[in-house]
Design an enzyme around this catalytic site. Structure first.
Site, PDB file in Angstrom:
ATOM      1  N   LYS A  60       0.727  -1.320  -0.092  1.00  0.00           N
ATOM      2  CA  LYS A  60      -0.006   0.054   0.162  1.00  0.00           C
ATOM      3  C   LYS A  60       0.836   1.187  -0.049  1.00  0.00           C
ATOM      4  O   LYS A  60       0.465   2.247  -0.659  1.00  0.00           O
ATOM      5  CB  LYS A  60      -0.853   0.031   1.201  1.00  0.00           C
ATOM      6  N   THR A  61       1.909   1.125   0.969  1.00  0.00           N
ATOM      7  CA  THR A  61       2.875   2.252   0.876  1.00  0.00           C
ATOM      8  C   THR A  61       3.504   2.744  -0.266  1.00  0.00           C
ATOM      9  O   THR A  61       3.655   3.560  -0.913  1.00  0.00           O
ATOM     10  CB  THR A  61       3.846   2.396   2.014  1.00  0.00           C
TER      11      THR A  61
ATOM     12  N   THR B 247      -6.241  -1.660   6.861  1.00  0.00           N
ATOM     13  CA  THR B 247      -6.257  -2.954   6.896  1.00  0.00           C
ATOM     14  C   THR B 247      -7.906  -3.258   7.116  1.00  0.00           C
ATOM     15  O   THR B 247      -8.185  -4.452   7.059  1.00  0.00           O
ATOM     16  CB  THR B 247      -5.486  -3.573   8.088  1.00  0.00           C
TER      17      THR B 247
ATOM     18  N   ARG C 106       6.805  -7.979   1.990  1.00  0.00           N
ATOM     19  CA  ARG C 106       7.561  -7.500   3.207  1.00  0.00           C
ATOM     20  C   ARG C 106       8.206  -8.691   3.789  1.00  0.00           C
ATOM     21  O   ARG C 106       9.275  -8.458   4.169  1.00  0.00           O
ATOM     22  CB  ARG C 106       6.531  -6.692   4.160  1.00  0.00           C
TER      23      ARG C 106
HETATM   24  P1  ATP Z   1       1.857  -1.473   5.428  1.00  0.00           P
HETATM   25  O1  ATP Z   1       0.351  -1.413   5.006  1.00  0.00           O
HETATM   26  O2  ATP Z   1       2.106  -2.352   6.624  1.00  0.00           O
HETATM   27  O3  ATP Z   1       2.571  -0.162   5.393  1.00  0.00           O
HETATM   28  P2  ATP Z   1       2.238  -1.872   2.596  1.00  0.00           P
HETATM   29  O4  ATP Z   1       1.257  -2.705   2.353  1.00  0.00           O
HETATM   30  O5  ATP Z   1       2.121  -0.327   2.634  1.00  0.00           O
HETATM   31  O6  ATP Z   1       2.549  -2.536   4.206  1.00  0.00           O
HETATM   32  P3  ATP Z   1       4.803  -1.754   1.586  1.00  0.00           P
HETATM   33  O7  ATP Z   1       5.716  -0.902   2.772  1.00  0.00           O
HETATM   34  O8  ATP Z   1       4.617  -0.955   0.446  1.00  0.00           O
HETATM   35  O9  ATP Z   1       3.693  -2.629   2.260  1.00  0.00           O
HETATM   36  O10 ATP Z   1       5.736  -2.782   1.018  1.00  0.00           O
HETATM   37  C1  ATP Z   1       6.989  -3.478   1.679  1.00  0.00           C
HETATM   38  C2  ATP Z   1       7.934  -3.918   0.979  1.00  0.00           C
HETATM   39  O11 ATP Z   1       7.534  -4.880  -0.219  1.00  0.00           O
HETATM   40  C3  ATP Z   1       8.428  -2.678  -0.154  1.00  0.00           C
HETATM   41  O12 ATP Z   1       9.656  -2.284   0.375  1.00  0.00           O
HETATM   42  C4  ATP Z   1       8.867  -3.706  -1.408  1.00  0.00           C
HETATM   43  O13 ATP Z   1      10.245  -3.845  -1.385  1.00  0.00           O
HETATM   44  C5  ATP Z   1       7.942  -4.495  -1.529  1.00  0.00           C
HETATM   45  N1  ATP Z   1       6.760  -4.549  -2.306  1.00  0.00           N
HETATM   46  C6  ATP Z   1       5.678  -4.375  -1.940  1.00  0.00           C
HETATM   47  N2  ATP Z   1       4.883  -4.477  -3.044  1.00  0.00           N
HETATM   48  C7  ATP Z   1       5.476  -4.572  -4.130  1.00  0.00           C
HETATM   49  C8  ATP Z   1       5.346  -4.671  -5.524  1.00  0.00           C
HETATM   50  N3  ATP Z   1       4.047  -4.884  -5.844  1.00  0.00           N
HETATM   51  N4  ATP Z   1       6.548  -4.946  -6.290  1.00  0.00           N
HETATM   52  C9  ATP Z   1       7.517  -5.064  -5.825  1.00  0.00           C
HETATM   53  N5  ATP Z   1       7.749  -5.079  -4.489  1.00  0.00           N
HETATM   54  C10 ATP Z   1       6.903  -4.907  -3.671  1.00  0.00           C
END
Ligand code: ATP
Length: 340
Positions: free
Chosen positions: A64-65, A163, A222
């Protein structure tokens, strides 16, 4: 905290940032979400308008981030990182906490609000006119001399991450024109993420080592990154050539104690508790939370979605139930344990 998001500024957060895709074209998997977002971004670019407010929903660690940071970059005419500000629902305790973010928003910039379902009601109401009319009301002075001034702000985009989109109030949900749900990743996509990130870290990965990590990542990028990091350390110590071979990956994963389905200690404890302490269920969420000393939020957001997806448990009206598959996975004898 209901997830294992690294705190900003820490080495873990830096590691994660360094591996984050920068452009939409580098985002692996989530094909439909990426396609739709691509179109919305293209339209916004052509109209020279900011992107409509976007709500991203789904379990932690699925990107998401990442998607949020890609947006301003895609809209930046100079190909720069664009402008994005980060905050979260719990960090915004009162409307005045929000004012600085809103007045600092530049045209087309993004305000990312993580855990947006945890915004206090007063802050949420303060956000409405900002989202709708790009306007904030500021109180000047105090007591009887106080007056409210309405201030126009630059058109910007709120990207909310949650979430639990079900916990959002209807008025807040309605203010998001775009709503996307991110899902757990396929093993092939996770393997691709592992390969790309290994390359970024300068680690050579051979044979099916990337797939091995991918299979044990609980569908979550992650987790894949964290396993990769561990394997990199393991390789550093155990390989002269500095190459992560399939054999080395298997040894590293064995030592890390993630099982064949990617379950970690907490997941196995969850299943074991339902089975051993509650005869396989049904057992209520709060009872389970007490038994495990794990908050209900964590169980609902982090543990259960993946176990549900693996068919290891069910949510019924009477409580949580372990499935036959859970017994099998843990190597337990269902008849001997008195399960029915
Ligand atoms: P949270 O909600 O807990 O913050 P998130 O869903 O925002 O988690 P991210 O921080 O965006 O998760 O992703 C974590 C890591 O996973 C990123 O640093 C990246 O390296 C990898 N990642 C996530 N999604 C992808 C994707 N679609 N393609 C490539 N790498 C990804």
């Amino acid at each position: 905290e209901p997830d294992d998001t690294p705190a900003p500024g820490t080495p873990d957060a830096e590691f994660e940032n360094s591996l984050r895709p920068r452009r939409l074209s580098e985002v692996v998997g989530q094909r439909k979400v990426v396609e739709r977002l691509g179109i919305t971004l293209d339209a916004a670019r052509r109209r020279g308008e900011p992107l409509g407010h976007l709500l991203l929903d789904g379990p932690p660690g699925l990107g998401k981030t990442t998607l949020a940071t890609v947006v301003p970059r895609e809209l930046d005419p100079d190909g720069g990182p664009g402008n994005i500000q980060f905050t979260s629902g719990p960090a915004l305790r009162a409307p005045h906490d929000l004012v600085a973010y809103l007045t600092c928003a530049t045209r087309g910039s993004v305000l990312f609000i993580d855990e947006i379902h945890r915004l206090p009601p007063a802050v949420e109401e303060y956000l409405y006119p900002a989202m709708e009319d790009f306007r904030v009301d500021i109180v000047m002075g105090e007591g009887t001399g106080a007056r409210t001034v309405s201030l126009n702000i630059e058109p910007f985009t709120v990207i909310g991450a949650t979430t639990r989109s079900g916990m959002l109030t209807a008025p807040l949900r309605d203010r998001f024109v775009n709503h996307e749900r991110v899902e757990y990743y396929e093993v092939s996509d996770l393997a691709e993420i592992v390969r790309r990130n290994a390359a970024k870290l300068g680690l050579t990965v051979e044979g099916d080592a990337a797939e091995q990590l991918a299979r044990r990542s609980r569908g979550t990028p992650r987790k894949a990154n964290n396993l990769l990091r561990w394997c990199r350390d393991f390789t550093q110590v155990h390989s002269e050539r500095g190459v992560l071979t399939p054999t080395l990956a298997a040894r590293a994963l064995e030592m890390r104690e993630v099982d064949a389905l990617g379950l970690e200690d907490q997941d196995r404890r969850y299943l074991r508790t339902i089975i051993e302490a509650f005869a396989g269920g049904p057992v209520g969420l709060s009872t389970l939370s007490h038994a495990l000393s794990v908050p209900t939020d964590t169980l609902e957001d982090e543990v259960e979605p993946y176990l549900l997806r693996c068919g290891l448990m069910q949510r019924t009206s009477r409580g949580r139930v372990a499935t036959v598959r859970a017994w099998e996975h843990l190597g337990l004898d269902r008849a001997a344990d008195g399960g029915s």
